[in-house]
Motif scaffolding. Sequence first.
Motif, PDB file in Angstrom:
ATOM      1  N   VAL A  33       0.843  -1.201   0.000  1.00  0.00           N
ATOM      2  CA  VAL A  33       0.000   0.000   0.000  1.00  0.00           C
ATOM      3  C   VAL A  33       0.879   1.252   0.000  1.00  0.00           C
ATOM      4  O   VAL A  33       0.600   2.220  -0.722  1.00  0.00           O
ATOM      5  N   ALA A  34       1.941   1.262   0.769  1.00  0.00           N
ATOM      6  CA  ALA A  34       2.850   2.412   0.804  1.00  0.00           C
ATOM      7  C   ALA A  34       3.482   2.628  -0.571  1.00  0.00           C
ATOM      8  O   ALA A  34       3.581   3.764  -1.052  1.00  0.00           O
ATOM      9  N   ARG A  35       3.890   1.539  -1.229  1.00  0.00           N
ATOM     10  CA  ARG A  35       4.490   1.645  -2.554  1.00  0.00           C
ATOM     11  C   ARG A  35       3.476   2.184  -3.555  1.00  0.00           C
ATOM     12  O   ARG A  35       3.763   3.089  -4.336  1.00  0.00           O
ATOM     13  N   GLU A  39       3.451   5.693  -5.629  1.00  0.00           N
ATOM     14  CA  GLU A  39       3.285   5.682  -7.074  1.00  0.00           C
ATOM     15  C   GLU A  39       2.104   6.561  -7.489  1.00  0.00           C
ATOM     16  O   GLU A  39       2.187   7.320  -8.456  1.00  0.00           O
ATOM     17  N   LEU A  40       1.016   6.496  -6.731  1.00  0.00           N
ATOM     18  CA  LEU A  40      -0.153   7.331  -7.006  1.00  0.00           C
ATOM     19  C   LEU A  40       0.186   8.811  -6.834  1.00  0.00           C
ATOM     20  O   LEU A  40      -0.195   9.647  -7.656  1.00  0.00           O
ATOM     21  N   HIS A  45       1.182  14.076  -9.242  1.00  0.00           N
ATOM     22  CA  HIS A  45       2.081  15.208  -9.469  1.00  0.00           C
ATOM     23  C   HIS A  45       2.334  15.383 -10.970  1.00  0.00           C
ATOM     24  O   HIS A  45       2.244  16.494 -11.499  1.00  0.00           O
ATOM     25  N   ASP A  46       2.648  14.287 -11.650  1.00  0.00           N
ATOM     26  CA  ASP A  46       2.871  14.338 -13.101  1.00  0.00           C
ATOM     27  C   ASP A  46       1.626  14.854 -13.824  1.00  0.00           C
ATOM     28  O   ASP A  46       1.728  15.621 -14.777  1.00  0.00           O
ATOM     29  N   HIS A  47       0.461  14.434 -13.360  1.00  0.00           N
ATOM     30  CA  HIS A  47      -0.793  14.878 -13.957  1.00  0.00           C
ATOM     31  C   HIS A  47      -0.928  16.397 -13.842  1.00  0.00           C
ATOM     32  O   HIS A  47      -1.295  17.076 -14.805  1.00  0.00           O
ATOM     33  N   GLY A  48      -0.609  16.923 -12.664  1.00  0.00           N
ATOM     34  CA  GLY A  48      -0.670  18.374 -12.467  1.00  0.00           C
ATOM     35  C   GLY A  48       0.297  19.120 -13.371  1.00  0.00           C
ATOM     36  O   GLY A  48      -0.046  20.147 -13.961  1.00  0.00           O
TER      37      GLY A  48
END
Length: 159
Positions: A33-35, A39-40, A45-48
């Motif tokens: 879940v942490a990984r 990743e999410l 961030h990339d989406h922004g």
Amino acid sequence: MPGETELTTAYSSKVAGDLERNVAEQERIRVEVARLTAELDELMHDHGVLLNLQKALQVGTSESDRRVPRQKNGNAEKGARNSGEGKVTLVELIRDHLAASDAPCSASEVTTVLSEQHRDRHIQTTVVRTSLENLVAKGRARRIKRGSSVFYTAATPAP
């Protein structure tokens, strides 16, 4: 009741093993879940960043669509400035300001003057500085360094 003791021991051992496996599986899932969360976060961030780039490209495209395309001869530039069809570019405003200025100007001074003269435009110092450096690279302006300050003047035309 020796049989009950063996049975209790067997069940206790089985429960202890199940508890260890359960704790290990919980830890494995926590790590996963942490990984996935990291990743999410990275994808968000990339989406922004991509959205900002898309907006900037759309703004740049709409601004360039409003300008009149440049022609090769020198008179076309004067016509575009005076015709009202095309908006004078920031680079042209900067070049004109440097040519009219008696003294070297910093990027912030150029920004202040142009912002006052053209209140309908949002002029940023970083954009002016980049434009000035591009003019220097093209030989249309000169850079003068005084200590840690940088000033710009119009390039003198070659005889």
